[in-house]
Structure formats: structure tokens, C-alpha cells
Design an enzyme around this catalytic site. Structure first.
Site, PDB file in Angstrom:
ATOM      1  N   ILE A  26      11.556  -1.636  -3.444  1.00 34.47           N
ATOM      2  CA  ILE A  26      11.232  -0.519  -2.561  1.00 34.47           C
ATOM      3  C   ILE A  26      10.082   0.251  -3.216  1.00 34.47           C
ATOM      4  CG2 ILE A  26      12.073   1.581  -1.443  1.00 34.47           C
ATOM      5  CD1 ILE A  26      13.701  -0.886  -0.614  1.00 34.47           C
ATOM      6  N   GLU A  27       9.108   0.623  -2.423  1.00 32.52           N
ATOM      7  CA  GLU A  27       8.029   1.486  -2.886  1.00 32.52           C
ATOM      8  C   GLU A  27       8.054   2.761  -2.061  1.00 32.52           C
ATOM      9  OE1 GLU A  27       3.136   1.860  -2.886  1.00 32.52           O
ATOM     10  OE2 GLU A  27       4.077   0.083  -2.012  1.00 32.52           O
TER      11      GLU A  27
END
Length: 191
Positions: free
Chosen positions: A127-128
């Protein structure tokens, strides 16, 4: 082949296999703010559908959770889902409070900085969280594709990239500014 040969409209959902449906649902709801939505009852496998931020997350319980690959380190170059946020500082504070391991990165382009935080979901999917909307969307397409691309970019960056729209945005709504910019681009195509 140019344009939109499949006539796509938008991204609908991302499907992710998970070791524990319960842990993954908890993560996507309590960390990323998704909420559960109705899933068709005709499926013959365990799963959950979640929605928020204009996209769905479809979680599927793995049939063999013990043999799912394990990810040990965070690598920003891995496949990932990216979300824009209002405050990078607030996100980082929450990740620390939740004791979620993450790494920080900063990208610079022409004096514009984009901050990024990378971490994993319970199954190792990357996840960014970023402020990528700081960067203007600059299409690498011909002018005839420009109007279609402008419609899909961040409203804020559409306004930033068009001086005529910026003037309107200061005294009107964002939507009107974007419409003005699209009109200007269409007129430029005719000349």
C-alpha cells in the site's frame, strides 16, 4: 491502437487473495477507511467486498493460506495500490500509533515534491499513501487525446495546468474551472 478501444470508463475494483478474511477486512476498514458492501450470494467461495475512495476492494479467502507467499521487507518498487491523502503527517502519525511498519520516500520533479509512505496489508500486498496530486498530470499524448485525459486527472491539477481555468477557479467552483479548461483545450485543437 490509439484511444480507448475497449471503451473503459473507470477502475471498478481490485481483487486480493488473503490468508484471513477477518484480518484483511479489519485492516481495510480500520486502517484505510473502506466499508463493507453487499456481495452476490451466488459465489461459492468466501470473500468480502469493500468500497471507498471511488474504488472497490474484493477480498477472497485463499484456499491454501499457508502456501501464500510471505513478504518480509517493504520494497516501493513492488506492485502496489496507491491512495492520495489530505495530510502526510497525519497518516504517518496514525501508522506509528497503529504500530504499522512503513518506509518513507520523497520524489522531486521540477521543484515539486511528492511524499510517499509504503507499508503492507496483512497478506503482504503493498500500500502506498502519497500526496501525488502535487504533480501536475502532463499527458504524453497528441492534442486530440488531451480532452479525454484532462477529464480523468485530478481536478486540482487540471486547474493548475491552465491559466484561464485558474482565474475562474478563484471566483467560481472547481467544476466550472475544469469545464472552462476543457473548452480552452478543445478550442486549441481547432486552431
Amino acid at each position: 491502437m490509439a484511444g480507448n478501444p475497449l471503451r473503459l470508463k473507470s477502475l471498478n475494483h481490485i481483487s486480493l487473495a488473503c490468508r484471513s478474511l477477518e484480518k484483511s477486512c479489519d485492516f481495510y476498514q480500520n486502517v484505510l477507511g473502506f466499508f463493507p458492501i453487499r456481495r452476490p450470494g451466488s459465489f461459492d467461495f468466501d470473500g468480502a467486498w469493500l468500497f471507498n475512495h471511488g474504488v472497490g476492494i474484493h477480498l477472497i479467502q485463499s484456499e491454501d493460506p499457508d502456501n501464500m507467499p510471505r513478504v518480509s521487507h517493504i520494497n516501493p518498487k513492488d506492485n502496489h495500490i496507491s491512495f492520495q491523502c489530505e495530510s502526510m503527517a497525519a497518516v504517518e502519525k496514525m501508522l506509528k500509533e497503529m504500530k504499522i511498519e512503513y518506509i518513507k520516500s520523497r520524489v522531486e520533479e521540477g521543484g515539486i515534491y511528492v511524499d510517499q509512505l509504503f507499508f503492507h496489508d496483512p497478506d503482504g500486498s503493498m500500500i502506498e499513501i502519497c500526496n501525488c496530486d502535487n504533480l501536475p498530470v502532463i499527458p504524453l499524448a497528441d492534442q486530440h487525446d488531451m480532452t479525454r485525459l484532462v477529464r480523468s486527472c485530478s481536478l486540482l491539477n487540471c486547474i493548475k495546468s491552465c491559466p484561464e481555468a485558474t482565474a475562474v477557479a478563484s471566483s467560481s467552483t472547481t467544476a466550472q474551472a475544469v469545464l472552462l479548461q476543457m473548452t480552452v483545450l478543445q478550442q486549441q485543437q481547432l486552431t
